[in-house]
Design an enzyme around this catalytic site. Structure first.
Site, PDB file in Angstrom:
ATOM      1  NE  ARG A 180      -3.754  -2.508   1.804  1.00  0.00           N
ATOM      2  CZ  ARG A 180      -3.283  -3.196   3.211  1.00  0.00           C
ATOM      3  NH1 ARG A 180      -1.972  -3.600   3.532  1.00  0.00           N
ATOM      4  NH2 ARG A 180      -4.079  -4.400   3.016  1.00  0.00           N
ATOM      5  CE  LYS A 230       4.218  17.058 -14.985  1.00  0.00           C
ATOM      6  NZ  LYS A 230       3.940  16.212 -15.940  1.00  0.00           N
ATOM      7  CD  GLU A 286      -4.952  16.333 -17.098  1.00  0.00           C
ATOM      8  OE1 GLU A 286      -3.915  14.822 -17.077  1.00  0.00           O
ATOM      9  OE2 GLU A 286      -5.616  15.592 -18.441  1.00  0.00           O
ATOM     10  CG  HIS A 334      -0.410  15.307 -25.756  1.00  0.00           C
ATOM     11  ND1 HIS A 334       0.763  16.400 -25.943  1.00  0.00           N
ATOM     12  CD2 HIS A 334       0.951  14.535 -24.896  1.00  0.00           C
ATOM     13  CE1 HIS A 334       1.861  16.043 -25.526  1.00  0.00           C
ATOM     14  NE2 HIS A 334       2.123  15.079 -24.815  1.00  0.00           N
ATOM     15  CE  LYS A 362      -1.677  12.213 -15.398  1.00  0.00           C
ATOM     16  NZ  LYS A 362      -1.959  13.394 -16.906  1.00  0.00           N
ATOM     17  CD  GLU A 404       5.741  15.594 -24.530  1.00  0.00           C
ATOM     18  OE1 GLU A 404       5.434  16.951 -23.807  1.00  0.00           O
ATOM     19  OE2 GLU A 404       5.468  14.874 -24.927  1.00  0.00           O
ATOM     20  CG  ASN A 447      -3.389  16.830 -22.011  1.00  0.00           C
ATOM     21  OD1 ASN A 447      -2.198  15.793 -21.811  1.00  0.00           O
ATOM     22  ND2 ASN A 447      -4.488  16.670 -21.398  1.00  0.00           N
ATOM     23  CG  HIS A 463      -2.322  11.089 -26.858  1.00  0.00           C
ATOM     24  ND1 HIS A 463      -3.371  11.952 -26.364  1.00  0.00           N
ATOM     25  CD2 HIS A 463      -1.237  10.374 -26.193  1.00  0.00           C
ATOM     26  CE1 HIS A 463      -2.749  11.416 -25.110  1.00  0.00           C
ATOM     27  NE2 HIS A 463      -1.440  10.865 -25.318  1.00  0.00           N
ATOM     28  NE  ARG A 497      -0.496  16.389 -13.580  1.00  0.00           N
ATOM     29  CZ  ARG A 497      -0.213  15.784 -13.344  1.00  0.00           C
ATOM     30  NH1 ARG A 497      -0.325  15.979 -11.820  1.00  0.00           N
ATOM     31  NH2 ARG A 497       1.157  14.913 -13.584  1.00  0.00           N
ATOM     32  CG  HIS A 551       4.837  11.184 -25.876  1.00  0.00           C
ATOM     33  ND1 HIS A 551       3.180  10.869 -26.418  1.00  0.00           N
ATOM     34  CD2 HIS A 551       5.172  11.896 -25.406  1.00  0.00           C
ATOM     35  CE1 HIS A 551       2.973  12.157 -26.001  1.00  0.00           C
ATOM     36  NE2 HIS A 551       3.168  12.410 -25.107  1.00  0.00           N
TER      37      HIS A 551
HETATM   38  N1  LIG Z   1       3.309   9.417 -16.152  1.00  0.00           N
HETATM   39  C1  LIG Z   1       3.579  10.712 -16.753  1.00  0.00           C
HETATM   40  O1  LIG Z   1       3.816  11.808 -16.249  1.00  0.00           O
HETATM   41  C2  LIG Z   1       3.862  10.416 -17.827  1.00  0.00           C
HETATM   42  C3  LIG Z   1       3.924  11.684 -19.022  1.00  0.00           C
HETATM   43  C4  LIG Z   1       4.716  11.717 -20.189  1.00  0.00           C
HETATM   44  C5  LIG Z   1       4.901   9.907 -20.015  1.00  0.00           C
HETATM   45  N2  LIG Z   1       4.791   8.863 -19.736  1.00  0.00           N
HETATM   46  C6  LIG Z   1       5.232   7.449 -20.023  1.00  0.00           C
HETATM   47  O2  LIG Z   1       6.730   7.334 -20.549  1.00  0.00           O
HETATM   48  C7  LIG Z   1       7.296   6.934 -21.958  1.00  0.00           C
HETATM   49  C8  LIG Z   1       7.841   7.460 -22.074  1.00  0.00           C
HETATM   50  O3  LIG Z   1       8.799   7.375 -21.553  1.00  0.00           O
HETATM   51  P1  LIG Z   1      10.457   7.985 -22.389  1.00  0.00           P
HETATM   52  O4  LIG Z   1      10.204   8.809 -23.802  1.00  0.00           O
HETATM   53  O5  LIG Z   1      11.482   8.664 -21.053  1.00  0.00           O
HETATM   54  O6  LIG Z   1      11.228   6.706 -22.982  1.00  0.00           O
HETATM   55  P2  LIG Z   1      11.361   5.562 -22.879  1.00  0.00           P
HETATM   56  O7  LIG Z   1      10.969   4.647 -20.480  1.00  0.00           O
HETATM   57  O8  LIG Z   1      10.676   3.994 -23.271  1.00  0.00           O
HETATM   58  O9  LIG Z   1      12.870   5.187 -23.181  1.00  0.00           O
HETATM   59  C9  LIG Z   1      13.696   5.227 -24.145  1.00  0.00           C
HETATM   60  C10 LIG Z   1      14.926   3.949 -24.443  1.00  0.00           C
HETATM   61  O10 LIG Z   1      15.811   5.176 -24.061  1.00  0.00           O
HETATM   62  C11 LIG Z   1      16.794   3.718 -22.899  1.00  0.00           C
HETATM   63  N3  LIG Z   1      17.152   4.745 -22.326  1.00  0.00           N
HETATM   64  C12 LIG Z   1      16.552   5.526 -21.118  1.00  0.00           C
HETATM   65  N4  LIG Z   1      17.728   6.224 -20.811  1.00  0.00           N
HETATM   66  C13 LIG Z   1      18.632   6.316 -21.281  1.00  0.00           C
HETATM   67  C14 LIG Z   1      20.149   6.493 -21.200  1.00  0.00           C
HETATM   68  N5  LIG Z   1      20.568   7.693 -20.515  1.00  0.00           N
HETATM   69  N6  LIG Z   1      20.834   6.393 -22.259  1.00  0.00           N
HETATM   70  C15 LIG Z   1      20.534   5.226 -22.757  1.00  0.00           C
HETATM   71  N7  LIG Z   1      19.559   4.475 -23.402  1.00  0.00           N
HETATM   72  C16 LIG Z   1      19.065   5.418 -22.140  1.00  0.00           C
HETATM   73  C17 LIG Z   1      15.646   3.097 -22.419  1.00  0.00           C
HETATM   74  O11 LIG Z   1      15.941   2.170 -22.321  1.00  0.00           O
HETATM   75  C18 LIG Z   1      14.586   2.942 -23.896  1.00  0.00           C
HETATM   76  O12 LIG Z   1      15.442   1.593 -24.558  1.00  0.00           O
HETATM   77  C19 LIG Z   1       5.606   6.079 -22.410  1.00  0.00           C
HETATM   78  O13 LIG Z   1       5.567   5.392 -21.205  1.00  0.00           O
HETATM   79  C20 LIG Z   1       4.668   7.417 -21.574  1.00  0.00           C
HETATM   80  O14 LIG Z   1       3.164   6.504 -21.231  1.00  0.00           O
HETATM   81  C21 LIG Z   1       4.899   8.985 -18.327  1.00  0.00           C
HETATM   82 ZN   LIG Z   2       3.400  14.435 -23.860  1.00  0.00          ZN
END
Ligand SMILES: NC(=O)c1ccc[n+]([C@@H]2O[C@H](COP(=O)([O-])OP(=O)(O)OC[C@H]3O[C@@H](n4cnc5c(N)ncnc54)[C@H](O)[C@@H]3O)[C@@H](O)[C@H]2O)c1
Ligand SMILES: [Zn+2]
Length: 367
Positions: free
Chosen positions: A118, A224, A234, A245, A140, A182, A242, A249, A238, A262
């Site tokens: 929890r 942020k 949100e 987006h 999130k 972004e 988007n 999306h 917040r 993305h």
């Molecule tokens: N929680 C939130 O508020 C929020 C906001 C935006 C996106 N997201 C989520 O984030 C995800 C995308 O995240 P992302 O864009 O960071 O990509 P990711 O986590 O998919 O990483 C992209 C690639 O880069 C590699 N990588 C990461 N750090 C590295 C480094 N320093 N050196 C070399 N390789 C590295 C990873 O292994 C992966 O292959 C999605 O699932 C999305 O839904 C969440």
């Molecule tokens: Zn985004």
């Protein structure tokens, strides 16, 4: 080192940003003071590059649990495996998890932290540009179901975020550039100074000069943090995050999440929102031109080839139906200012989608 406070209704914490700071994660985490056991959660790829640097900074034991960070592994199966590894290692409620990686690692580890016994402690060490400016801040967390992305999750704030621009050096060029779209988004939605900074420093940013990148990250984190302080769940403000987006999306869904990263989809989506806003008479053409040119300078976006405007509209309509409301667009009103919940006639959206490739080509030719 910069310390940026995040004051979310459900918890306050610091985002520490600085060059080389990932070699000081240990003292920063141990300084939080209240954990009996610490586990490092990461992916094999990130661990191979940065794991030792972080692990060596801990005085006490901090064993690692590694899991695949492909989007297709961001699911409940991975959550279960991590929880079981924690249970087998005897992790109790006074455990703290340190998530080292991009958004996938952060979202999965965050959800594990929110739900294991929890709720246990959580620290983010984001290693992608997107994670540093977006996913690691704001609480999130969650995973995907076969039925859709991020359908199971929780709001769960970390106790600390440690953000080192040096870690971005090992990121692929494409992943890094995806994060820059972004960053531009933050400029358009709320900080004309940040937008100008990115305009002036694009060559340094593309080289990943850590001073320039560090400044951009810190600015985005502040924006942020302020948005999350005022609207953690949100319910209004917040939504401004988007920007770009709605179309973004739809592009991701239309291509089964394979063609665009993305951030790239958001790059196209911001161009679309910019065109629509000009069409509505809400955005000046000159400002629209600056937005389009800055997006174009980040680098090549994967083409829209073969994706019909009709298909995108159908996906947007479907998304809207699942939320039982009309699409409330985030519209740029000028650089640094957006309007929320704007209704846009579908014909205007269709027109903008048709014009997008041409706008992008023009912007690429006139940097
Ligand atoms: N929680 C939130 O508020 C929020 C906001 C935006 C996106 N997201 C989520 O984030 C995800 C995308 O995240 P992302 O864009 O960071 O990509 P990711 O986590 O998919 O990483 C992209 C690639 O880069 C590699 N990588 C990461 N750090 C590295 C480094 N320093 N050196 C070399 N390789 C590295 C990873 O292994 C992966 O292959 C999605 O699932 C999305 O839904 C969440
Ligand atoms: Zn985004």
């Amino acid at each position: 080192m910069q310390r940026i406070p995040v004051r979310a209704p459900s918890g306050n914490y610091l985002v520490c940003c600085g060059r080389g700071i990932c070699a000081r994660v240990g003292p920063l985490v141990e300084g939080l003071g209240d954990a009996d056991r610490i586990f490092l959660l990461s992916s094999p790829r990130v661990w191979a590059r940065w794991g030792q640097t972080v692990a060596k900074s801990f005085r006490g034991a901090a064993p690692e649990i590694l899991f695949d960070d492909r989007e297709s592994s961001k699911n409940l199966g991975t959550v279960e495996r991590i929880c079981r590894a924690l249970a087998k290692a005897g992790a109790d409620r006074r455990t703290l998890l340190v998530a080292i990686g991009g958004g996938v690692v952060g979202d999965v580890a965050g959800f594990v932290a929110a739900s294991y016994q929890r709720g246990v402690g959580l620290v983010h060490v984001p290693t992608t540009l997107l994670a540093q400016i977006d996913s690691a801040i704001g609480g999130k967390t969650g995973v995907n179901l076969p039925e859709g992305k991020n359908l199971v999750g929780a709001f769960y704030q970390p106790q600390l975020v440690v953000s080192d621009p040096e870690t971005l050096r090992t990121l692929s060029a494409r992943q890094y550039r995806a994060g820059l779209y972004e960053a531009i988004k933050y400029g358009v939605l709320g900080d004309a100074g940040l937008f100008r900074f990115v305009e002036h420093r694009m060559p340094e940013l593309l080289r990943r000069d850590s001073t320039a990148v560090g400044r951009v990250v810190a600015r985005c984190v502040r924006i942020k943090a302020e948005i999350v302080r005022r609207d953690e769940r949100e319910r209004g403000l917040r939504e401004s995050l988007n920007l770009g987006h709605t179309i973004g999306h739809a592009l991701e869904a239309a291509t089964n999440y394979r063609r665009f990263l993305h951030g790239e989809a958001v790059g196209w989506g911001m161009l679309g929102a910019t065109l629509i806003s000009v069409g509505l008479g809400r955005l000046d053409e000159r400002e629209a031109g600056r937005i389009a040119r800055l997006i174009a300078r980040v680098g090549p976006l994967p083409p829209l080839r073969g994706i019909s405007p009709g298909r995108l509209l159908r996906i947007m309509r479907r998304d809207k139906k699942s939320r039982a409301s009309r699409i409330g667009w985030v519209m740029p009103r000028g650089i640094g200012r957006v309007e929320l919940q704007v209704a846009v006639p579908e014909a205007l959206v269709a027109k903008a989608l048709r014009e997008l490739p041409r706008l992008y080509e023009q912007a690429r030719e006139r940097p």
